[in-house]
Write a protein that holds these residues in place. Structure first.
Motif, mmCIF file in Angstrom:
data_model
loop_
_atom_site.group_PDB
_atom_site.id
_atom_site.type_symbol
_atom_site.label_atom_id
_atom_site.label_comp_id
_atom_site.label_asym_id
_atom_site.label_seq_id
_atom_site.Cartn_x
_atom_site.Cartn_y
_atom_site.Cartn_z
ATOM 1 N N ALA A 267 102.288 -7.180 144.451
ATOM 2 C CA ALA A 267 102.254 -5.724 144.290
ATOM 3 C C ALA A 267 103.636 -5.174 143.978
ATOM 4 C CB ALA A 267 101.695 -5.055 145.549
ATOM 5 N N THR B 220 98.913 -6.697 135.488
ATOM 6 C CA THR B 220 97.869 -5.683 135.543
ATOM 7 C C THR B 220 98.519 -4.313 135.646
ATOM 8 O OG1 THR B 220 97.641 -5.620 137.960
ATOM 9 C CG2 THR B 220 96.375 -7.298 136.788
ATOM 10 N N ALA B 221 97.953 -3.353 134.950
ATOM 11 C CA ALA B 221 98.431 -1.983 134.976
ATOM 12 C C ALA B 221 97.214 -1.074 134.890
ATOM 13 C CB ALA B 221 99.387 -1.716 133.806
ATOM 14 N N GLU C 72 92.773 -2.855 139.041
ATOM 15 C CA GLU C 72 92.770 -3.926 138.052
ATOM 16 C C GLU C 72 93.019 -5.285 138.691
ATOM 17 O OE1 GLU C 72 93.233 -0.057 136.398
ATOM 18 O OE2 GLU C 72 94.519 -1.093 137.860
ATOM 19 N N ALA C 73 93.951 -5.353 139.631
ATOM 20 C CA ALA C 73 94.206 -6.611 140.325
ATOM 21 C C ALA C 73 92.989 -7.015 141.144
ATOM 22 C CB ALA C 73 95.439 -6.488 141.217
ATOM 23 N N GLN D 245 101.134 -6.705 139.654
ATOM 24 C CA GLN D 245 100.845 -5.299 139.396
ATOM 25 C C GLN D 245 102.080 -4.590 138.866
ATOM 26 O OE1 GLN D 245 97.777 -5.017 143.247
ATOM 27 N NE2 GLN D 245 99.349 -3.452 142.977
ATOM 28 N N SER E 259 95.742 -2.869 143.524
ATOM 29 C CA SER E 259 95.277 -1.968 142.472
ATOM 30 C C SER E 259 93.854 -2.292 142.053
ATOM 31 C CB SER E 259 96.199 -2.056 141.251
ATOM 32 O OG SER E 259 96.012 -3.282 140.574
#
Length: 199
Positions: free
Chosen positions: A102, A181-182, A50-51, A130, A48
């Motif tokens: 993930a 993280t989102a 954010e990650a 994530q 992602s």
């Protein structure tokens, strides 16, 4: 020979890394509080934005990284991390300083990762997980950085997460740290947090 284009890193490496690092540090200092993290990165799926922002802010050539099955199945993810951070990707989760997950619903057992050593508790792993969303409610925690209690929610996560957090807290000062993280944000769950059972 075909050449595959590598996804770009931060547009402004210094300031973007600083902003991402600051968001992560605030999330860890105020556990359970969703902290905004904006990123315009376009990393290879299923990593992602954010990650990826966390990775570019936190990793370097001295931080071995473990990727879960979903991420390791996409070679472009490891290539992206190696190119932009220099971090070596390892197959053994116990050898990693950071792990990227993930498939949050299949979050590995915390015991698979480095827990630190009595003289060096910082030699432990940080898991960057994530999730699809962050919010309030569901799980109540207490500990340093929390005024009384704080509740948070995140999905998907294993139903036994509170029990895992409690077992992790019992190992203190050893144990692992979690960063969720989102889309648009991060939430920290350091090893100091303890779940609180509601009356």
């Amino acid at each position: 020979m075909a050449v595959t284009a590598l996804a770009a890193g931060f547009a402004d490496p210094v300031h973007d890394a600083q902003r991402s690092f600051t968001a992560v540090m605030r999330a860890m200092a105020e556990p359970g509080l969703p902290v905004p993290l904006a990123s315009d990165l376009e990393p290879p799926a299923p990593l992602s934005r954010e990650a990826a922002a966390c990775a570019l802010a936190l990793l370097d050539y001295e931080t071995p990284v473990f990727l879960d099955a979903a991420l390791s199945a996409a070679p472009a993810v490891a290539a992206f991390l190696r190119f932009h951070t220099g971090a070596p990707v390892v197959d053994d989760p116990a050898a990693a300083r950071f792990a990227f997950i993930a498939d949050a619903a299949a979050l590995p057992d915390f015991g698979a990762f480095a827990q630190g050593e009595p003289d060096y508790p910082d030699r432990s792993a940080t898991l960057i997980v994530q999730v699809a969303e962050l919010g309030t409610g569901a799980i109540t925690i207490a500990g340093p950085g929390i005024n009384g209690r704080r509740s948070f929610s995140a999905a998907p996560l294993p139903s036994d997460l509170p029990a895992r957090l409690a077992a992790n807290r019992a190992l203190y000062p050893l144990g692992i740290d979690l960063i969720l993280t989102a889309p648009g944000g991060v939430l920290g769950l350091p090893r100091t947090v303890k779940p609180v059972m509601e009356d």
